[in-house]
Scaffold this motif. Structure first.
Motif, PDB file in Angstrom:
ATOM      1  N   ASP A   1      96.927 -49.353  34.311  1.00 41.96           N
ATOM      2  CA  ASP A   1      97.374 -50.465  33.742  1.00 41.96           C
ATOM      3  C   ASP A   1      99.065 -50.525  33.866  1.00 41.96           C
ATOM      4  OD1 ASP A   1      97.743 -48.432  32.157  1.00 41.96           O
ATOM      5  OD2 ASP A   1      96.894 -49.287  30.147  1.00 41.96           O
ATOM      6  N   GLN A   2      99.342 -49.771  34.889  1.00 41.79           N
ATOM      7  CA  GLN A   2     100.762 -49.635  34.985  1.00 41.79           C
ATOM      8  C   GLN A   2     101.220 -50.602  36.067  1.00 41.79           C
ATOM      9  OE1 GLN A   2     102.865 -48.071  32.643  1.00 41.79           O
ATOM     10  NE2 GLN A   2     101.069 -47.776  31.207  1.00 41.79           N
ATOM     11  N   LEU A   3     100.363 -51.256  36.807  1.00 41.82           N
ATOM     12  CA  LEU A   3     100.659 -51.681  38.023  1.00 41.82           C
ATOM     13  C   LEU A   3     101.853 -52.743  38.166  1.00 41.82           C
ATOM     14  CD1 LEU A   3      99.503 -51.844  41.116  1.00 41.82           C
ATOM     15  CD2 LEU A   3      98.100 -53.880  40.533  1.00 41.82           C
ATOM     16  N   ASN A   4     101.953 -53.280  37.020  1.00 46.65           N
ATOM     17  CA  ASN A   4     103.095 -54.385  36.860  1.00 46.65           C
ATOM     18  C   ASN A   4     104.420 -53.511  36.660  1.00 46.65           C
ATOM     19  OD1 ASN A   4     102.273 -53.446  34.337  1.00 46.65           O
ATOM     20  ND2 ASN A   4     102.617 -55.475  33.586  1.00 46.65           N
ATOM     21  N   LYS A   5     104.503 -52.192  36.346  1.00 48.73           N
ATOM     22  CA  LYS A   5     105.617 -51.600  36.427  1.00 48.73           C
ATOM     23  C   LYS A   5     106.280 -50.655  37.392  1.00 48.73           C
ATOM     24  CE  LYS A   5     104.771 -50.915  31.364  1.00 48.73           C
ATOM     25  NZ  LYS A   5     104.755 -49.791  30.101  1.00 48.73           N
ATOM     26  N   LEU A   6     105.407 -50.917  38.556  1.00 44.96           N
ATOM     27  CA  LEU A   6     105.400 -50.159  39.664  1.00 44.96           C
ATOM     28  C   LEU A   6     106.830 -50.892  40.596  1.00 44.96           C
ATOM     29  CD1 LEU A   6     102.206 -49.076  41.082  1.00 44.96           C
ATOM     30  CD2 LEU A   6     104.265 -47.508  40.060  1.00 44.96           C
ATOM     31  N   TYR A   7     107.869 -51.422  39.930  1.00 44.18           N
ATOM     32  CA  TYR A   7     109.023 -51.932  40.469  1.00 44.18           C
ATOM     33  C   TYR A   7     110.222 -51.112  40.180  1.00 44.18           C
ATOM     34  CZ  TYR A   7     106.126 -55.868  40.810  1.00 44.18           C
ATOM     35  OH  TYR A   7     105.227 -56.897  41.528  1.00 44.18           O
ATOM     36  N   TYR A   8     111.328 -51.215  40.893  1.00 42.36           N
ATOM     37  CA  TYR A   8     112.412 -50.320  40.841  1.00 42.36           C
ATOM     38  C   TYR A   8     113.024 -50.192  39.503  1.00 42.36           C
ATOM     39  CZ  TYR A   8     116.732 -48.080  42.206  1.00 42.36           C
ATOM     40  OH  TYR A   8     117.781 -47.031  42.223  1.00 42.36           O
ATOM     41  N   ASP A   9     113.228 -51.585  38.963  1.00 41.79           N
ATOM     42  CA  ASP A   9     113.815 -51.442  37.470  1.00 41.79           C
ATOM     43  C   ASP A   9     112.915 -50.929  36.524  1.00 41.79           C
ATOM     44  OD1 ASP A   9     115.860 -52.558  38.761  1.00 41.79           O
ATOM     45  OD2 ASP A   9     115.294 -54.755  38.557  1.00 41.79           O
ATOM     46  N   SER A  10     111.629 -51.067  36.772  1.00 42.17           N
ATOM     47  CA  SER A  10     110.815 -50.660  35.619  1.00 42.17           C
ATOM     48  C   SER A  10     110.259 -49.280  35.655  1.00 42.17           C
ATOM     49  CB  SER A  10     109.405 -51.374  35.445  1.00 42.17           C
ATOM     50  OG  SER A  10     110.015 -52.747  35.379  1.00 42.17           O
ATOM     51  N   LEU A  11     110.689 -48.590  36.895  1.00 46.40           N
ATOM     52  CA  LEU A  11     110.066 -47.218  37.127  1.00 46.40           C
ATOM     53  C   LEU A  11     110.809 -46.217  36.201  1.00 46.40           C
ATOM     54  CD1 LEU A  11     107.904 -45.783  39.116  1.00 46.40           C
ATOM     55  CD2 LEU A  11     109.920 -45.264  40.511  1.00 46.40           C
ATOM     56  N   ASN A  12     109.921 -45.355  35.593  1.00 50.28           N
ATOM     57  CA  ASN A  12     110.402 -44.335  34.895  1.00 50.28           C
ATOM     58  C   ASN A  12     109.432 -43.043  35.081  1.00 50.28           C
ATOM     59  OD1 ASN A  12     108.574 -44.821  33.054  1.00 50.28           O
ATOM     60  ND2 ASN A  12     109.817 -46.337  32.285  1.00 50.28           N
ATOM     61  N   SER A  13     109.814 -41.873  34.367  1.00 50.73           N
ATOM     62  CA  SER A  13     109.066 -40.634  34.521  1.00 50.73           C
ATOM     63  C   SER A  13     107.568 -41.043  33.947  1.00 50.73           C
ATOM     64  CB  SER A  13     109.727 -39.555  33.735  1.00 50.73           C
ATOM     65  OG  SER A  13     109.753 -39.899  32.415  1.00 50.73           O
ATOM     66  N   SER A  14     107.491 -41.661  32.769  1.00 48.36           N
ATOM     67  CA  SER A  14     106.131 -42.017  32.318  1.00 48.36           C
ATOM     68  C   SER A  14     105.370 -42.611  33.109  1.00 48.36           C
ATOM     69  CB  SER A  14     106.458 -43.173  30.875  1.00 48.36           C
ATOM     70  OG  SER A  14     105.117 -43.381  30.459  1.00 48.36           O
ATOM     71  N   VAL A  15     105.801 -43.956  33.854  1.00 50.63           N
ATOM     72  CA  VAL A  15     105.285 -44.617  35.059  1.00 50.63           C
ATOM     73  C   VAL A  15     104.570 -43.836  36.264  1.00 50.63           C
ATOM     74  CG1 VAL A  15     104.973 -46.595  36.767  1.00 50.63           C
ATOM     75  CG2 VAL A  15     105.923 -46.788  34.310  1.00 50.63           C
ATOM     76  N   ILE A  16     105.352 -42.987  36.546  1.00 49.80           N
ATOM     77  CA  ILE A  16     105.304 -42.018  37.772  1.00 49.80           C
ATOM     78  C   ILE A  16     104.100 -41.101  37.139  1.00 49.80           C
ATOM     79  CG2 ILE A  16     106.156 -39.939  38.797  1.00 49.80           C
ATOM     80  CD1 ILE A  16     108.966 -41.429  39.034  1.00 49.80           C
ATOM     81  N   SER A  17     104.217 -40.569  36.220  1.00 51.21           N
ATOM     82  CA  SER A  17     103.078 -39.737  35.453  1.00 51.21           C
ATOM     83  C   SER A  17     101.857 -40.179  35.320  1.00 51.21           C
ATOM     84  CB  SER A  17     103.509 -39.203  34.055  1.00 51.21           C
ATOM     85  OG  SER A  17     102.661 -38.545  33.415  1.00 51.21           O
TER      86      SER A  17
END
Length: 600
Positions: free
Chosen positions: A436-452
């Motif tokens: 459910d993190q597909l919409n956060k795979l952008y440069y401005d939204s990317l963080n350690s939580s999304v990467i995890s």
């Protein structure tokens, strides 16, 4: 004078003024004009008939004699003697007065014209059209007549028969016998086996090329040799479709026989088992396609020499652009496609035919077809866990590493585009795991939580594909074990593999010799390894080379049958172009186009 007569036969109009012609020369004229004194036209018509005409008007006793009954010669001088005949006086002396004046001769001619015109008008006024005993037969009858005539013509042409009887068997024998390779090492106790023949892909490809070449040469002169007959029969308004169908029917029967002979001889020598019908239907389809293409060029060009010069230009693209001699992904990148076959490959008959046979030979032979479902699952799982996931994991690692580095922003954004595209595709194909993190795979939204979250998702997929691979491998091993319970069964199993499979073909369809296993291109990953186990994503036939099946209107169909259908669709298109003579019209319009350009 003979030269002038030849000019008239070529459509030239020749006027001749001559005095005292001989009999032979006089008969050579088509029309005779006689102008009397004062400019009066007194005769216009056939030269020989002029003698009868003037004798009749002058009331001669022998008015119907125009030639000498003994030698057949004509005396042109007697025409002038009749025209200028004089009146005798009471003493029998010739006077200077003519019996018939120029004006009277002219009146005779005018009266003759009026009589002919009245007769013509009466004929025109006739309301009832005379019965025409000739009736054009129906199209079926014409079809039968055309076939009968063509068959008789071919049977009477001994050279044609000899070439068509011996050409295919000879080429087949030479090809199959030459490429029948086996190791002569002492350790090879089985002798020749299909498995060890590294030339099987070459045999399949050359079989297709021979089918196209022979099909072209057989049909290249079919219409051009009938051109004079067609011109002579044009006024009869015979059916063009009946004529074409007769040609197509004869060529298809001939191609069916030739392809049957090819498969019978070639597959027997190569010891290809259980694939007779499949090879025959594909080669027959390619043969037929070449026949129809040959008919098109036979109808389009004016000389047989031009046609035979053109044939290599039609065959060579079949060699180069079929994806065999030069793989599609090794062609110029500007004119090739990474994930699918380029557009020009879609119109190459050899590509459709070869791919159909190669896929069928590998996938549906008696040995592999029992293991193919397991091999496919194992291939998909292996690609996903060892290549696809590894590549994407490296991308997310790079994103994490360069996240706070503005200089690497472009690298991170490109990686995120790839991750979004590939994860979206995976979610569509595999709904067992959610992300459910597909919409956060952008440069401005990317963080350690999304990467995890991405790493966790990849770990789940990795474990899933490992289990999938192991399960399929276990089932395959169980099936193999069931067939090797005893020593005899084990030997039979190995022998069956040697008889039905081929190592070189496996390398081709699995792309084993390529160093590239996966390619990144424009934000997507493309599988290069094991294309024979990879299903295409396109919804309308478009697929990578050696795809096991293809999509059409949302459903998957066997590559073999779909390719055969495509070839027959091409056959239909070639028939349509032949029926409407589109190639002929195109070629005839080229000089006009260039002439217009020169004017401007």
């Amino acid at each position: 004078m003979d030269l002038l007569k030849e000019l008239t036969l070529k459509g030239k109009l020749v006027f001749v003024v001559i005095h005292q012609p001989s009999s032979e020369l006089f008969k050579m004229f088509d029309k005779l004009l006689i102008i009397d004194e004062g400019g009066y036209l007194i005769y216009k018509g056939n030269p020989v008939d002029s003698i009868v005409y003037f004798k009749t008007k002058a009331n001669f006793a022998n008015w119907n004699d125009s030639e000498c009954p003994v030698c057949g010669n004509v005396n042109p001088d007697q025409i002038f003697n009749i025209i200028e005949s004089r009146i005798l006086d009471e003493y029998g002396n010739v006077t200077q007065t003519r019996k018939i004046s120029p004006k009277e001769w002219n009146d005779f001619l005018e009266n003759k014209k009026e009589a002919e015109n009245e007769k013509h008008e009466k004929l025109q006024l006739q309301k009832e059209i005379p019965d025409n005993p000739f009736k054009i037969p129906n199209k079926l009858r014409q079809f039968k007549v055309f076939i009968t005539r063509d068959v008789i013509s071919k049977l009477n042409n001994k050279q044609y028969l000899i070439i068509n009887i011996f050409e295919t068997p000879l080429l087949t024998f030479l090809l199959s016998y030459i490429v029948k390779y086996y190791s002569i090492d002492v350790t090879n106790v089985l002798g020749y086996t299909l498995y060890d023949n590294s030339n099987l892909p070459i045999y399949i490809f050359m079989a297709v090329i021979i089918a196209i070449f022979v099909g072209l040469t057989v049909s290249a002169e079919e219409i051009i040799k009938d051109r004079k007959i067609l011109k002579r029969e044009r006024f009869l308004n015979l059916s063009w479709s009946s004529y074409l169908l007769s040609k197509v029917a004869i060529l298809l029967v001939l191609s069916a026989i030739q392809s049957f002979i090819f498969v019978l001889i070639g597959n027997s020598i190569m010891e290809i088992k259980g694939m007779f019908f499949e090879y025959w239907i594909v080669l027959f389809s390619a043969w037929s396609c070449a026949n129809l293409l040959g008919l098109n060029i036979s109808d389009s060009f004016k000389t047989a020499v031009t046609i035979y010069i053109l044939i290599p230009f039609l065959v060579i693209p079949q060699l180069i652009l079929s994806g065999i001699v030069v793989p599609y992904d090794k062609l110029n990148p500007e004119i090739s496609s990474t994930g699918t076959i380029p557009f020009y490959g879609e119109i190459i008959t050899a590509r459709w035919a070869y791919e159909a046979l190669a896929v069928k030979q590998f996938k549906d032979n008696e040995f592999e077809k029992q293991f193919y479902p397991y091999d496919k699952i194992m291939s998909i799982a292996d690609y996903k866990k060892n290549y696809w996931l590894r590549t994407l994991s490296n991308k997310i690692i790079d994103c994490e590493r360069y996240l706070n580095n503005p200089k690497k922003k472009n690298v991170v954004e490109n990686n995120l585009i790839l991750l979004r595209n590939e994860i979206k595709k995976e979610l569509k194909e595999n709904d067992k795991f959610k992300f459910d993190q597909l919409n956060k795979l952008y440069y401005d939204s990317l963080n350690s939580s999304v990467i995890s979250s991405v790493n966790n998702y990849f770990n789940l997929l990795n474990r899933y594909y490992i289990k999938l691979y192991n399960k399929a491998n276990l089932l395959k091993d169980e099936l193999i074990s069931q067939q090797q319970q005893t020593k005899e069964e084990k030997y039979k199993f190995i022998l069956q593999k040697k008889k039905y499979t081929n190592r070189a073909l496996t390398d081709f369809v699995c792309n084993s010799n390529s160093l590239e296993r996966i390619v990144e291109y424009k934000g997507h990953l493309y599988q290069k390894i094991n294309p024979i186990f990879h299903d295409p994503e396109s919804n309308f036939i478009k697929a990578h080379f050696y795809a096991p099946r293809k999509k059409l209107f949302g459903n998957y169909y066997s590559t073999f049958w779909l390719n055969v259908i495509v070839i027959w669709v091409m056959n239909l298109l070639f028939y349509i172009t032949l029926y409407y003579r589109l190639f002929r019209k195109l070629i005839n319009s080229i000089p006009d186009i260039f002439s217009k350009k020169k004017r401007f």
